[in-house]
Enzyme design. Structure first.
Site, PDB file in Angstrom:
ATOM      1  N   ASP A  46      90.237  68.106   5.059  1.00 37.74           N
ATOM      2  CA  ASP A  46      90.742  66.949   4.320  1.00 37.74           C
ATOM      3  C   ASP A  46      92.124  67.225   3.746  1.00 37.74           C
ATOM      4  OD1 ASP A  46      88.597  65.205   4.704  1.00 37.74           O
ATOM      5  OD2 ASP A  46      87.482  66.030   3.026  1.00 37.74           O
ATOM      6  N   GLN A  47      92.277  68.383   3.125  1.00 32.00           N
ATOM      7  CA  GLN A  47      93.543  68.694   2.467  1.00 32.00           C
ATOM      8  C   GLN A  47      94.672  68.850   3.481  1.00 32.00           C
ATOM      9  OE1 GLN A  47      93.903  68.494  -0.672  1.00 32.00           O
ATOM     10  NE2 GLN A  47      91.833  68.604  -1.476  1.00 32.00           N
TER      11      GLN A  47
END
Length: 403
Positions: free
Chosen positions: A167-168
């Site tokens: 996600d990051q």
């Protein structure tokens, strides 16, 4: 002047990856209108820990944004969404591929409506290919990119990375790509579709096809102590239970390490005289290193000796270590993000701030407001009266209750 002052972003995202792109745009001055589902809102509103019934994680990802509730399946809500996109600069969406098209809000429809629009889609598998329509999240991206397979050893098996790295990194890639698209639009006047796949982002970081196609060998799990590229280069357990990282990236540093541990004889040892040879014989080198660790006793002694000897190293930090580390503090890496007024038991959350440092501009951290707090202002600008907006909200709430 704020970097993105005057930039309008309409965000149809949920969870972490997509909202991260919008978070950074908002921090540097963009107006980010966060479209949320009636009643439920963004999935991250349910992420613990909750303080006064409000998710700290949601507030971190969505500070500075304007929460607007729309039912995109309802013709009235869909119409409002289209009107918002008509003069937007950027649309962010993180639905499964095909969903926005079925709603009439996909890239082709929005490009026809607004040719200057930059439309960024964030998904697990991307917009094309046989797996495009599969659901997917960070953990699946870690597995499907191979990054999980090699993160561990034969005893542990595949090991996931603790933080939501898919996600990051997907958010970071999306932010970079949107900025590249903005630059392209500045030069050509045209928007475009940006396709961000969490799997692809992690695979681009981890997959080494040269092992198969050129070297014709299977990549082995290395665990903490090994590296397929460098030696000594790994994470080693100290006698006191702490862990030390040693990163000797060339011959000079490796030989300096041998001097520090009192084994200058290894410099001329044919097994260790080149990096290639050291990588090949790193399992032989490990016991020699641990013998020295035992003599030193504690991580403080080990780290001090290595640093004084010019060998790149660091202890492995816990959250507590990060919180008290002087470099983090003096470099200004911490930020206190203000929490919403409704969160009476917590006024701010300390985090490590966005990973950008600029000499001429700084991010601004504005607390988020309540769920749908911007409905009247944003929708009202489109010509709707307060009464009409209230009626729509009640209609969508009732429709959600029936589903």
């Amino acid at each position: 002047m704020k970097l993105y002052e005057g930039l309008k972003v309409v965000e149809f995202t949920t969870n972490i990856a997509g909202p991260t792109v919008g978070q950074w745009l908002a921090e540097y001055g963009a107006e980010v209108i966060h479209i949320e589902r009636p009643v439920i809102g963004d999935d991250s509103r349910a992420y613990p820990p909750l303080v006064n019934g409000i998710s700290i994680k949601y507030c971190t990802l969505n500070h500075g944004k304007k929460s607007v509730i729309l039912d995109l399946k309802d013709p009235d809500g869909n119409k409002i969404a289209r009107e918002l996109c008509k003069d937007a600069d950027i649309v962010l969406e993180s639905t499964r591929p095909g969903v926005m098209d079925r709603l009439g809000l996909g890239y082709e429809a929005m490009h026809e409506l607004n040719p200057r629009l930059i439309y960024c889609s964030v998904s697990a598998w991307g917009q094309t290919g046989p797996y495009a329509h599969r659901p997917g999240y960070d953990l699946i991206a870690q597995g499907a990119s191979s990054i999980m397979y090699y993160n561990g050893d034969e005893e542990t098996g595949p090991v996931k990375i603790f933080t939501e790295i898919g996600d990051q990194c997907g958010g970071l890639a999306g932010f970079a790509a949107v900025n590249a698209a903005l630059y392209y639009r500045e030069r050509t006047g045209l928007g475009q579709h940006v396709d961000i796949s969490l799997v692809r982002v992690l695979a681009s970081m981890s997959v080494k096809l040269d092992d198969l196609r050129i070297l014709h060998k299977k990549t082995e799990k290395q665990g903490n102590q090994g590296s397929p590229l460098l030696c000594p280069y790994g994470v080693f357990k100290c006698p006191d239970g702490n862990w030390i990282i040693i990163a000797a990236s060339n011959n000079a540093l490796a030989f300096q390490f041998f001097r520090v541990i009192g084994r200058e004889d290894l410099i001329s040892d044919p097994r260790f005289e080149t990096n290639v040879k050291r990588v090949e014989h790193q399992k032989i080198l490990a016991p020699i290193m641990y013998e020295w660790f035992d003599k030193m006793g504690t991580i403080d002694n080990i780290e001090k000796a290595l640093l004084e000897g010019g060998v790149p190293c660091s202890r492995v930090y816990s959250y507590e270590d990060v919180d008290k580390d002087p470099h983090y503090h003096e470099a200004g890496w911490f930020t206190d993000i203000p929490m919403p007024e409704e969160m009476t038991d917590l006024k701010a959350r300390r985090i490590v701030s966005s990973p950008f440092g600029f000499s001429e501009m700084s991010p601004e951290y504005i607390p988020t407001k309540g769920f749908g707090a911007w409905n009247h202002e944003i929708i009202g600008k489109l010509g709707y009266t307060p009464e009409q907006i209230d009626e729509l909200q009640e209609k969508w709430k009732q429709a959600m209750a029936k589903n």
